[in-house]
Design an enzyme around this catalytic site. Sequence first.
Site, PDB file in Angstrom:
ATOM      1  CE1 TYR A  42      52.699-142.800   6.259  1.00  0.00           C
ATOM      2  CE2 TYR A  42      50.854-141.141   5.516  1.00  0.00           C
ATOM      3  CZ  TYR A  42      51.941-141.505   6.180  1.00  0.00           C
ATOM      4  OH  TYR A  42      52.556-140.479   7.330  1.00  0.00           O
ATOM      5  CG  ASP A  57      50.537-134.787  12.932  1.00  0.00           C
ATOM      6  OD1 ASP A  57      50.586-135.330  14.229  1.00  0.00           O
ATOM      7  OD2 ASP A  57      51.149-134.997  12.028  1.00  0.00           O
ATOM      8  CG  ASP A  84      53.060-140.245  11.288  1.00  0.00           C
ATOM      9  OD1 ASP A  84      54.203-140.402  11.905  1.00  0.00           O
ATOM     10  OD2 ASP A  84      52.836-139.077  10.910  1.00  0.00           O
ATOM     11  CG  ASP A  86      53.812-138.880  15.583  1.00  0.00           C
ATOM     12  OD1 ASP A  86      53.621-138.543  14.386  1.00  0.00           O
ATOM     13  OD2 ASP A  86      53.036-139.183  16.536  1.00  0.00           O
ATOM     14  CG  HIS A 111      57.106-142.115   8.349  1.00  0.00           C
ATOM     15  ND1 HIS A 111      57.148-140.737   8.960  1.00  0.00           N
ATOM     16  CD2 HIS A 111      56.120-142.217   7.487  1.00  0.00           C
ATOM     17  CE1 HIS A 111      55.848-140.290   9.023  1.00  0.00           C
ATOM     18  NE2 HIS A 111      55.235-141.062   8.100  1.00  0.00           N
ATOM     19  CD  GLU A 113      57.860-136.723  12.773  1.00  0.00           C
ATOM     20  OE1 GLU A 113      57.206-135.949  13.466  1.00  0.00           O
ATOM     21  OE2 GLU A 113      57.067-137.218  11.919  1.00  0.00           O
ATOM     22  CB  CYS A 121      51.421-131.565  10.381  1.00  0.00           C
ATOM     23  SG  CYS A 121      51.315-131.906   8.350  1.00  0.00           S
ATOM     24  NE  ARG A 156      58.536-135.953   8.757  1.00  0.00           N
ATOM     25  CZ  ARG A 156      57.369-135.568   8.968  1.00  0.00           C
ATOM     26  NH1 ARG A 156      56.308-136.610   8.727  1.00  0.00           N
ATOM     27  NH2 ARG A 156      57.052-134.467   9.435  1.00  0.00           N
ATOM     28  CD  GLU A 186      57.057-133.876   5.136  1.00  0.00           C
ATOM     29  OE1 GLU A 186      56.840-133.992   3.660  1.00  0.00           O
ATOM     30  OE2 GLU A 186      56.143-134.416   5.878  1.00  0.00           O
ATOM     31  CG  ASN A 208      54.186-136.500   2.431  1.00  0.00           C
ATOM     32  OD1 ASN A 208      53.075-136.946   2.219  1.00  0.00           O
ATOM     33  ND2 ASN A 208      54.327-135.632   3.386  1.00  0.00           N
TER      34      ASN A 208
END
Length: 297
Positions: A42, A57, A84, A86, A111, A113, A121, A156, A186, A208
């Site tokens: 990952y 982040d 990731d 974002d 993923h 979000e 983050c 996500r 999340e 996660n």
Amino acid sequence: MSLTRTRRLRQALAGERALMAPGVVDAMYARLVAEAGFEAMYMTGAGTSATRLGYPDVGLLTMTEMVDNATRIADASDLPLIADADNGFGGPLNVRRAIQLYERGGVAAVHLEDQVLPKRCGHLSGKQLISAEDMVAKVKAAVDARVDPDFVVIARTDALALHGRNAAFDRAEMYREAGADVIFIESPLPDDLPHIAPRFPGIPLLYNMATSGKTPFLTRSEIEALGFKLIIYPNWLLLSACEAARKTLEVLKREETIASVAPHVMSFKQFFDTARMAEVQELEARYGTPENSRTDY
């Protein structure tokens, strides 16, 4: 004919055991994860931001910087890479371009979000969300943009910490209906965990294992029993390395010699073995001359 990385990831997600994907930040970590015998890895956004910028982040990395890092990691190992992405770096058209670039770079899954720009983050405070409808549009754009039908789109939601369980579940259901292959809720707390899998039968769920401690540090078997199929461990390798580096620097500063540290670190040969020096030497022997093809390292 060997299976593609995307097909292997799909098969792993359909298997009985939860898939463990340690977090990596660069190509060398990818080599180490492969050496250790894991089946996937990952790319952590927080780790990428820390190692490339020295900043947390908080949405400072651009799409091209994230894709460049993911491409280098994917190129270093044959393991399926989950990356990731974002919030897709903008609207649906930005998401389309991001998916195309990640896929061309050899990534097997990303993923996305549902945070606003700039994002944060998922285990930090101060997050804000876009509307569920806007995120649905992004998920649809991601699904439409992929060329390989096995490329995995993970949706996500960060709504749990902000608006509670029902809101997070409602959003996740909308993202599933939009075509997401995996659902990622999340920052669940211990009380939330038993309620997630019963609410989302028939679709893989992501756990996660972040270092913040908000989500409990469970074993693989415990996570499987809760109904999750994919476990990411974002920054554990980077944090381990940082702590080891800090201790080495303390010793060097205090003792003014590296002698006491040397027996406790990876050897020179191990380092170059992991970096595939043997492969380089074989190529040098094939294309080069005897003097640049020595094996005494």
